[in-house]
Design a protein around this motif. Structure first.
Motif, mmCIF file in Angstrom:
data_model
loop_
_atom_site.group_PDB
_atom_site.id
_atom_site.type_symbol
_atom_site.label_atom_id
_atom_site.label_comp_id
_atom_site.label_asym_id
_atom_site.label_seq_id
_atom_site.Cartn_x
_atom_site.Cartn_y
_atom_site.Cartn_z
ATOM 1 N N HIS A 56 0.845 -1.199 0.000
ATOM 2 C CA HIS A 56 0.000 0.000 0.000
ATOM 3 C C HIS A 56 0.875 1.242 0.000
ATOM 4 C CE1 HIS A 56 -2.586 3.205 1.763
ATOM 5 N NE2 HIS A 56 -3.451 2.658 0.929
ATOM 6 N N ARG A 60 -4.263 6.341 -0.283
ATOM 7 C CA ARG A 60 -5.374 5.805 -1.061
ATOM 8 C C ARG A 60 -6.326 5.044 -0.146
ATOM 9 N NH1 ARG A 60 -5.799 0.744 -3.140
ATOM 10 N NH2 ARG A 60 -3.583 0.374 -2.722
ATOM 11 N N ILE A 62 -8.688 2.412 1.404
ATOM 12 C CA ILE A 62 -8.898 0.986 1.196
ATOM 13 C C ILE A 62 -9.857 0.467 2.281
ATOM 14 C CG2 ILE A 62 -6.730 0.537 0.007
ATOM 15 C CD1 ILE A 62 -5.507 -0.339 2.629
ATOM 16 N N PRO A 63 -10.431 -0.721 2.064
ATOM 17 C CA PRO A 63 -11.403 -1.249 3.032
ATOM 18 C C PRO A 63 -10.793 -1.480 4.407
ATOM 19 C CG PRO A 63 -11.562 -2.409 0.939
ATOM 20 C CD PRO A 63 -10.334 -1.568 0.860
ATOM 21 N N GLN A 93 -6.111 -6.934 0.750
ATOM 22 C CA GLN A 93 -5.797 -5.532 0.441
ATOM 23 C C GLN A 93 -6.683 -4.570 1.245
ATOM 24 O OE1 GLN A 93 -3.216 -4.141 -1.885
ATOM 25 N NE2 GLN A 93 -2.576 -6.114 -1.047
ATOM 26 N N CYS A 94 -6.553 -4.686 2.566
ATOM 27 C CA CYS A 94 -7.357 -3.857 3.450
ATOM 28 C C CYS A 94 -6.538 -3.468 4.669
ATOM 29 C CB CYS A 94 -8.618 -4.606 3.884
ATOM 30 S SG CYS A 94 -8.276 -6.188 4.697
ATOM 31 N N ASP A 132 -11.602 3.514 3.480
ATOM 32 C CA ASP A 132 -12.849 3.661 2.746
ATOM 33 C C ASP A 132 -13.942 3.179 3.683
ATOM 34 O OD1 ASP A 132 -15.116 3.450 1.213
ATOM 35 O OD2 ASP A 132 -14.165 2.379 -0.439
ATOM 36 N N ARG A 135 -16.763 0.492 3.327
ATOM 37 C CA ARG A 135 -16.421 -0.918 3.189
ATOM 38 C C ARG A 135 -15.742 -1.403 4.473
ATOM 39 N NH1 ARG A 135 -13.349 -1.678 -2.372
ATOM 40 N NH2 ARG A 135 -12.219 0.209 -1.749
ATOM 41 N N ASP A 314 -13.157 -10.491 -0.065
ATOM 42 C CA ASP A 314 -13.102 -9.984 -1.444
ATOM 43 C C ASP A 314 -14.499 -9.686 -1.966
ATOM 44 O OD1 ASP A 314 -10.362 -10.132 -1.537
ATOM 45 O OD2 ASP A 314 -10.295 -12.067 -2.560
#
Length: 328
Positions: A56, A60, A62-63, A93-94, A132, A135, A314
């Motif tokens: 990362h 940006r 991300i969840p 990817q969180c 984010d 999410r 996901d």
């Protein structure tokens, strides 16, 4: 008083062991990127451990996954979940934030529940994390699974959570231990929880302020309607766990009359996924087996289960599946 001293000593031993096993010189690849305290008024809580994906960059959004550890409401701290937290952060990817909560018998119900809800609210509103906030998923195991299923039903959180994943969670405190043990398919398989369950559950409450055991803050299986929980729920049980049957019953209740389709290890209905880990008992991912063949089977079961959790995240955290969640 003896129980207070006893559990304080046991908890101290466990915390020292975790400090050593999760230290940077023993586990350098699973260290959190940050630690942070969100509830200054709770000096008894360990700081939250925050994991970002290794690749990362920048801010940006991300969840977010909030992880709540197990330990029978009595033991452990967020470091026990470092391995799964790092795995989920990198694979899904969180941002993963592992949180602590007040332990019985020193802190009675609803202290742990309130700790979890209040920290979730503060983490979601943390401007220093690249979140984010449309999410957000909760994830927990054992007592932590109970707490995330309960917290997800709290009116303060209900519109903020897209999904919840609970692993071998106790979801119904009404039946006594002997009734739970009777639901297991093979009584000859050891279950370390069996003999201690009633004693442990008795430590959670003040006699003068004991709630009804159907209170969803302690028995989340008694939710009033499907809308009481997030749009996406993953329930995972272990075949020889005394809590497996009640977790599957909760999954059935969530599915209602919706059609079920076979899925790896269980079934899936709209908004609900049930997965049963075969040939394993409660907390199988926390304790090594005593022979090589069983350890290989245990390791494979852990890998398979973690893949199911990542696949669930996901799905939940994709832009198409969070449209029903309305941030407030």
């Amino acid at each position: 008083m003896f129980e207070y001293i006893q559990w304080t000593c046991i908890r101290t031993f466990v915390d020292i062991s975790l400090f050593l096993r999760r230290s940077s010189w023993v586990s350098p690849t699973t260290q959190p990127d940050r630690v942070k305290t969100y509830l200054q008024s709770r000096p008894n809580l360990y700081p939250c451990r925050i994991f970002l994906p290794h690749d990362h960059e920048g801010k940006r959004p991300i969840p977010l996954v909030i992880r709540v550890h197990g330990g029978g409401f009595l033991l452990n701290n967020p470091a026990v979940d470092d391995l799964i937290a790092r795995h989920l952060a990198d694979r899904a990817q969180c941002v993963v934030v592992s949180i602590d909560y007040s332990k019985a018998p020193q802190y009675k119900f609803p202290a742990a529940y309130e700790d979890v809800v209040e920290q979730i609210l503060k983490i979601i509103d943390d401007p220093d994390l690249p979140l984010d906030c449309s999410r957000v998923t909760l994830c927990g195991a054992s007592a932590g699974g109970n707490l995330v299923l309960a917290a997800a039903q709290d009116p303060r959180l209900r519109t903020k959570i897209a999904g919840v994943a609970a692993v071998y969670a106790v979801v119904d405190l009404v039946p006594e231990g002997i009734a739970k043990m009777a639901t297991r398919p093979d009584p000859s398989v050891p279950d370390f929880m069996g003999g201690s369950y009633d004693g442990i559950s008795g430590l959670l409450f003040d006699d003068a302020n004991k709630p009804e055991l159907t209170d969803v803050r302690i028995s989340p299986a008694y939710f009033t309607s499907r809308d009481s929980l997030p749009p996406h729920v993953l329930l995972i049980g272990a075949e020889h766990d005394m809590f497996c049957h009640e977790a599957e019953e909760m999954a059935d209740k969530l599915a209602g009359s919706e059609p079920k389709v076979d899925a790896e290890g269980g079934w899936q209905a709209p908004g609900v996924r049930w997965y049963k880990v075969q040939n394993q008992a409660h907390a199988f991912d926390q304790f090594q087996a005593n022979d090589l063949e069983r350890e290989r089977a245990r390791s494979g079961a852990i890998d398979d289960m973690n893949s199911v959790i990542v696949d669930f995240l996901d799905e939940v955290l994709s832009s198409k599946t969070v449209k029903d969640v309305v941030p407030s």
